[in-house]
Design a protein around this motif. Structure first.
Motif, PDB file in Angstrom:
ATOM      1  N   THR A   1       0.818  -1.218   0.000  1.00  0.00           N
ATOM      2  CA  THR A   1       0.000   0.000   0.000  1.00  0.00           C
ATOM      3  C   THR A   1       0.849   1.263   0.000  1.00  0.00           C
ATOM      4  O   THR A   1       2.026   1.237   0.387  1.00  0.00           O
ATOM      5  N   LEU A   2       0.247   2.351  -0.419  1.00  0.00           N
ATOM      6  CA  LEU A   2       0.903   3.652  -0.333  1.00  0.00           C
ATOM      7  C   LEU A   2       1.223   3.983   1.119  1.00  0.00           C
ATOM      8  O   LEU A   2       0.510   3.574   2.038  1.00  0.00           O
ATOM      9  N   GLY A   3       2.293   4.762   1.314  1.00  0.00           N
ATOM     10  CA  GLY A   3       2.730   5.078   2.664  1.00  0.00           C
ATOM     11  C   GLY A   3       2.285   6.440   3.149  1.00  0.00           C
ATOM     12  O   GLY A   3       2.823   6.953   4.119  1.00  0.00           O
ATOM     13  N   THR A   4       1.327   7.050   2.474  1.00  0.00           N
ATOM     14  CA  THR A   4       0.806   8.343   2.922  1.00  0.00           C
ATOM     15  C   THR A   4      -0.258   8.096   3.985  1.00  0.00           C
ATOM     16  O   THR A   4      -0.237   7.091   4.679  1.00  0.00           O
ATOM     17  N   VAL A  38       3.015  -4.398   3.468  1.00  0.00           N
ATOM     18  CA  VAL A  38       4.204  -3.655   3.038  1.00  0.00           C
ATOM     19  C   VAL A  38       3.753  -2.267   2.607  1.00  0.00           C
ATOM     20  O   VAL A  38       2.739  -2.125   1.912  1.00  0.00           O
ATOM     21  N   THR A  39       4.479  -1.239   3.026  1.00  0.00           N
ATOM     22  CA  THR A  39       4.155   0.126   2.628  1.00  0.00           C
ATOM     23  C   THR A  39       5.166   0.655   1.627  1.00  0.00           C
ATOM     24  O   THR A  39       6.352   0.315   1.674  1.00  0.00           O
ATOM     25  N   MET A  40       4.678   1.452   0.684  1.00  0.00           N
ATOM     26  CA  MET A  40       5.559   2.151  -0.260  1.00  0.00           C
ATOM     27  C   MET A  40       5.912   3.500   0.352  1.00  0.00           C
ATOM     28  O   MET A  40       5.031   4.304   0.641  1.00  0.00           O
ATOM     29  N   GLY A  41       7.199   3.754   0.527  1.00  0.00           N
ATOM     30  CA  GLY A  41       7.603   4.910   1.301  1.00  0.00           C
ATOM     31  C   GLY A  41       7.726   4.473   2.752  1.00  0.00           C
ATOM     32  O   GLY A  41       7.332   3.353   3.119  1.00  0.00           O
ATOM     33  N   ASP A  42       8.264   5.329   3.573  1.00  0.00           N
ATOM     34  CA  ASP A  42       8.571   4.924   4.937  1.00  0.00           C
ATOM     35  C   ASP A  42       8.192   6.021   5.927  1.00  0.00           C
ATOM     36  O   ASP A  42       9.061   6.662   6.517  1.00  0.00           O
ATOM     37  N   PRO A  43       6.871   6.270   6.133  1.00  0.00           N
ATOM     38  CA  PRO A  43       6.479   7.286   7.114  1.00  0.00           C
ATOM     39  C   PRO A  43       6.965   6.897   8.503  1.00  0.00           C
ATOM     40  O   PRO A  43       7.131   5.716   8.818  1.00  0.00           O
ATOM     41  N   SER A  94       8.765  -1.957   4.378  1.00  0.00           N
ATOM     42  CA  SER A  94       8.590  -0.858   3.422  1.00  0.00           C
ATOM     43  C   SER A  94       9.458  -1.037   2.187  1.00  0.00           C
ATOM     44  O   SER A  94      10.492  -1.707   2.215  1.00  0.00           O
ATOM     45  N   VAL A  95       8.990  -0.427   1.105  1.00  0.00           N
ATOM     46  CA  VAL A  95       9.789  -0.237  -0.109  1.00  0.00           C
ATOM     47  C   VAL A  95      10.171   1.231  -0.122  1.00  0.00           C
ATOM     48  O   VAL A  95       9.306   2.106  -0.253  1.00  0.00           O
ATOM     49  N   THR A  96      11.430   1.508   0.061  1.00  0.00           N
ATOM     50  CA  THR A  96      11.832   2.890   0.294  1.00  0.00           C
ATOM     51  C   THR A  96      13.109   3.236  -0.467  1.00  0.00           C
ATOM     52  O   THR A  96      13.793   2.365  -1.001  1.00  0.00           O
ATOM     53  N   VAL A  97      13.383   4.525  -0.517  1.00  0.00           N
ATOM     54  CA  VAL A  97      14.603   5.037  -1.132  1.00  0.00           C
ATOM     55  C   VAL A  97      15.356   5.807  -0.059  1.00  0.00           C
ATOM     56  O   VAL A  97      14.746   6.370   0.864  1.00  0.00           O
ATOM     57  N   ASN A  98      16.677   5.808  -0.152  1.00  0.00           N
ATOM     58  CA  ASN A  98      17.491   6.583   0.783  1.00  0.00           C
ATOM     59  C   ASN A  98      17.344   8.056   0.411  1.00  0.00           C
ATOM     60  O   ASN A  98      17.998   8.542  -0.516  1.00  0.00           O
ATOM     61  N   LEU A  99      16.463   8.765   1.128  1.00  0.00           N
ATOM     62  CA  LEU A  99      16.141  10.134   0.753  1.00  0.00           C
ATOM     63  C   LEU A  99      17.322  11.071   0.931  1.00  0.00           C
ATOM     64  O   LEU A  99      17.495  12.008   0.150  1.00  0.00           O
ATOM     65  N   ASP A 100      18.145  10.850   1.949  1.00  0.00           N
ATOM     66  CA  ASP A 100      19.326  11.699   2.136  1.00  0.00           C
ATOM     67  C   ASP A 100      20.269  11.568   0.944  1.00  0.00           C
ATOM     68  O   ASP A 100      20.789  12.559   0.437  1.00  0.00           O
ATOM     69  N   ALA A 115      18.097   6.666  -8.555  1.00  0.00           N
ATOM     70  CA  ALA A 115      18.258   6.379  -7.133  1.00  0.00           C
ATOM     71  C   ALA A 115      17.625   5.022  -6.828  1.00  0.00           C
ATOM     72  O   ALA A 115      16.433   4.822  -7.090  1.00  0.00           O
ATOM     73  N   PRO A 116      18.390   4.079  -6.279  1.00  0.00           N
ATOM     74  CA  PRO A 116      17.837   2.738  -6.039  1.00  0.00           C
ATOM     75  C   PRO A 116      16.832   2.729  -4.902  1.00  0.00           C
ATOM     76  O   PRO A 116      16.946   3.480  -3.938  1.00  0.00           O
ATOM     77  N   THR A 117      15.827   1.865  -5.028  1.00  0.00           N
ATOM     78  CA  THR A 117      14.915   1.600  -3.925  1.00  0.00           C
ATOM     79  C   THR A 117      15.266   0.245  -3.332  1.00  0.00           C
ATOM     80  O   THR A 117      15.926  -0.573  -3.972  1.00  0.00           O
ATOM     81  N   GLN A 118      14.816   0.012  -2.117  1.00  0.00           N
ATOM     82  CA  GLN A 118      15.100  -1.268  -1.476  1.00  0.00           C
ATOM     83  C   GLN A 118      13.912  -1.705  -0.641  1.00  0.00           C
ATOM     84  O   GLN A 118      13.111  -0.882  -0.176  1.00  0.00           O
ATOM     85  N   PHE A 119      13.811  -3.008  -0.460  1.00  0.00           N
ATOM     86  CA  PHE A 119      12.781  -3.575   0.393  1.00  0.00           C
ATOM     87  C   PHE A 119      13.363  -3.735   1.787  1.00  0.00           C
ATOM     88  O   PHE A 119      14.371  -4.424   1.980  1.00  0.00           O
TER      89      PHE A 119
END
Length: 335
Positions: free
Chosen positions: A232-235, A259-264, A276-282, A309-313
């Motif tokens: 699902t979306l992480g918003t 599993v959430t997309m993004g990492d709130p 989560s499925v996320t990207v290293n935002l920094d 920019a790679p995403t990771q689980f």
């Protein structure tokens, strides 16, 4: 008692100024109540020391975190960042881009919600300002910072399949932008790599990424066959999904994996913590700022660049083996 050049270096926050000299100049500024005339400085230096940032909605946790990181890194480099929310309105996006031009922004970071709108495409192409396009598929001669959504989504789905899940649901926004398209591609690719097929009824398409999701997810969970795993979306959608799961009396991960997309932030503090499925935002923000600074300061005429920019689980406690099928209750014999 100092040179005009020394005063200029203090005002413009140049690093090679001694603390004593900086204090003398800043003390005189305080005593005189002196304020920089930004418009005059812009005319003289041909630089406004400002960067425009256009997102669709900063209420999205992903954009909020990105903006905060962009602002910190650009401020350190001597730039003020001005934020504009387009709210996915193409006309407003055109007005924002025009505003960035008229205010002589030194550069912009933009994520238009209407990446395929001909007028928006033309405005971005003719922007005439160094730009970094954030996670949008736009055929324009500008630098692009893209997120590799399919990679992380495929990894998550294959992990769930490895746990025995065969019925998986996806909650996304029905928007024709790169993040949604690529996430669906990754979800489908993960199913195919696991020898599974996407069930059309298991993909919930919300009007926007912040639309209420409780009713739609409840309907999905009441269907047959019920998904044993959700991505699902992480918003704010994630909160609705959690409420819908709880309302059905389902437990995470015993009855359903999530599993959430993004990492709130609350995904990590939830019990159990949400995978989560996320990207290293920094790292992504650092790459974007680096590209923009190089374009503004060193290589204004260099060919457009494209950084992926790679995403990771990220596996946490919300994913578990597929639940064992419950045996049907025996029918009572008629007396």
């Amino acid at each position: 008692g100092v040179s005009l050049g020394s005063v200029s270096r203090v005002i413009n926050k140049v690093e090679n100024v001694s603390p004593a000299l900086r204090e003398r100049v800043e003390r005189a500024m305080r005593e005189l109540d002196w304020r920089l005339n930004h418009a005059a400085q812009t005319l003289r230096s041909r630089s406004s020391h400002t960067v425009g940032c256009m997102f669709t909605d900063v209420a999205n946790p992903l954009y909020a975190k990105l903006y905060r990181t962009f602002e910190a890194k650009l401020r350190k480099a001597g730039y003020m960042v001005l934020l504009a929310n387009s709210l996915n309105d193409p006309q407003w996006e055109l007005e924002i881009l025009s505003m960035f031009q008229s205010r002589r922004m030194d550069g912009v970071i933009i994520a238009p919600g209407n990446e395929r709108d001909p007028a928006v495409l033309e405005a971005v192409e003719k922007l005439g300002i160094p730009a970094v396009i954030l996670d949008r598929d736009m055929d324009v001669a500008q630098d692009q910072l893209l997120f590799d959504h399919p990679r992380g989504m495929k990894e998550a789905v294959m992990h769930l399949a490895g746990l025995g899940h065969r019925e998986m649901g996806l909650v996304v926004a029905d928007m024709q932008n790169r993040p949604m398209r690529r996430r669906i591609e990754g979800f489908t690719a993960g199913l195919e790599a696991s020898g599974l097929a996407a069930q059309p009824g298991h993909i919930v398409r919300l009007p926007t990424s912040t639309s209420p999701a409780f009713d739609a997810v409840t309907q999905l969970l009441e269907g047959t066959p019920r998904p044993t795993a959700l991505v699902t979306l992480g918003t704010s959608v994630l909160a609705d999904v959690l409420n819908a799961i709880a309302a059905q009396g389902l437990r995470i991960p015993q009855d359903i994996s999530l599993v959430t997309m993004g990492d709130p932030d609350f995904a990590r503090s939830h019990r159990p913590p949400i995978s989560s499925v996320t990207v290293n935002l920094d790292r992504a923000a650092e790459d974007g700022v680096k590209m923009l600074l190089e374009r503004m300061r060193e290589a204004p005429d260099a060919p457009p660049r494209r950084v992926l920019a790679p995403t990771q689980f990220v596996l946490r406690g919300s994913c578990g083996p597929v639940p064992a099928p419950t045996a049907p209750k025996p029918r009572k014999r008629a007396a």
